[in-house]
Design an enzyme around this catalytic site. Structure first.
Site, mmCIF file in Angstrom:
data_model
loop_
_atom_site.group_PDB
_atom_site.id
_atom_site.type_symbol
_atom_site.label_atom_id
_atom_site.label_comp_id
_atom_site.label_asym_id
_atom_site.label_seq_id
_atom_site.Cartn_x
_atom_site.Cartn_y
_atom_site.Cartn_z
ATOM 1 N N SER A 92 -2.560 12.680 -16.185
ATOM 2 C CA SER A 92 -3.727 12.462 -17.030
ATOM 3 C C SER A 92 -4.054 13.768 -17.729
ATOM 4 C CB SER A 92 -4.921 12.019 -16.167
ATOM 5 O OG SER A 92 -6.124 12.073 -16.907
ATOM 6 N N ASN B 135 0.861 -1.176 0.000
ATOM 7 C CA ASN B 135 0.000 0.000 0.000
ATOM 8 C C ASN B 135 0.902 1.231 0.000
ATOM 9 O OD1 ASN B 135 -1.742 2.110 0.516
ATOM 10 N ND2 ASN B 135 -2.797 1.094 2.214
ATOM 11 N N TYR C 2 -9.795 13.770 -8.589
ATOM 12 C CA TYR C 2 -8.839 13.158 -9.520
ATOM 13 C C TYR C 2 -8.026 14.231 -10.256
ATOM 14 C CZ TYR C 2 -7.180 9.874 -13.109
ATOM 15 O OH TYR C 2 -6.407 9.090 -13.947
ATOM 16 N N ALA C 3 -8.706 15.264 -10.733
ATOM 17 C CA ALA C 3 -8.017 16.338 -11.447
ATOM 18 C C ALA C 3 -7.003 17.032 -10.548
ATOM 19 C CB ALA C 3 -9.034 17.349 -11.974
ATOM 20 N N ALA C 4 -7.384 17.248 -9.294
ATOM 21 C CA ALA C 4 -6.469 17.914 -8.357
ATOM 22 C C ALA C 4 -5.203 17.091 -8.153
ATOM 23 C CB ALA C 4 -7.179 18.139 -7.019
ATOM 24 N N LYS D 152 -3.945 14.717 -10.220
ATOM 25 C CA LYS D 152 -3.171 14.560 -11.447
ATOM 26 C C LYS D 152 -2.502 15.867 -11.864
ATOM 27 C CE LYS D 152 -3.805 10.208 -11.869
ATOM 28 N NZ LYS D 152 -2.671 9.275 -11.637
#
Length: 244
Positions: free
Chosen positions: A137, A58, A150-152, A154
């Site tokens: 991404s 992990n 997710y955007a933050a 990536k």
């Protein structure tokens, strides 16, 4: 291409990560450490491969990372390539996104990348060589509805990568840090999407298809290799022209 190299790849059990591990192993790497949380898939994926060591880990567990990295250093004295590929999604519009889903994505996609890089980069700097590739991404460069978390993360790994490119080489070490930013890619995750959604993704991509894990591995393989020895701090978009 990777003769005598020691490589570490996260999110290695399937999809893009598995393809990257296979590439490194087939290209002569002395050892590829394939890290993932999915023990069953991981153990089957690399069965019988003498130069791949599957390890359940992990990347949010700092103690486990320290144990692993200490063992790699004791066994080989170096890490030549680190691919930060592990990542998760927990999508929702911001008014419906729970704090739990925000925290989970940030912990894995951003802090997990920080954790492993912080543990491995000093070994690379000490040996004066290394390549770190982190999976971003197009969502991290251009955003996407319903993916605030997710955007933050990536976008965050791009910022960290540019910082590392400056920081790790500041005393002359040939340690490089780059990002790969995929577009829509065929993975076990996207395979679960409805056909109309997949058709929409293809329709938005100028080349008219989704990417494959091999498409992404091509870019990672290049950035990890000596052919990219003068490339650092960059974001390579592999998206079929999705974001121009």
């Amino acid at each position: 291409m990777f003769n005598d190299k020691i490589c570490v790849v996260t999110g290695a059990a399937q999809g893009i990560g598995r393809t990257i591990v296979d590439r490194f192993a087939a290209s002569g790497a002395t050892m590829v450490y394939a890290l993932d949380m999915n023990q069953e898939v991981l153990s089957k994926a690399f069965m019988g491969m003498n130069n791949v060591k599957p390890i359940v880990l992990n990347i949010c567990d700092r103690a486990a990372i320290d144990v692993l990295v200490s063992q790699i250093k004791a066994d080989f004295g170096r890490v030549d390539v680190l691919v930060n590929n592990a990542g998760i999604t927990r999508d929702a519009l911001i008014d419906k996104m729970s704090e739990h889903d925000w925290d989970m994505v940030v912990d894995v996609n951003l802090k997990g990348v920080f954790n492993l890089t912080q543990a491995i980069a000093p070994i690379m700097i000490e040996n004066n060589t290394g390549s770190i590739i982190t999976m971003s991404s197009v969502v991290g460069t251009d955003g996407n509805i319903g993916q605030t978390n997710y955007a933050a993360t990536k976008g965050g790994v791009i910022a960290m990568t540019k910082t590392w490119a400056k920081e790790f080489a500041r005393k002359g070490a040939q340690v490089r840090a780059n990002c790969v930013a995929p577009g829509f890619v065929e993975t076990p995750m996207t395979a679960e999407l409805p056909e109309k959604v997949l058709d929409m993704m293809k329709g938005k991509t100028p080349l008219g298809r989704m990417g494959t894990p091999d498409d992404i591995a091509n870019g990672v393989e290049f950035l990890a290799s000596d052919k990219a020895s003068f490339i650092t701090g960059q974001v390579l978009k592999i998206d079929g022209g999705l974001v121009l």
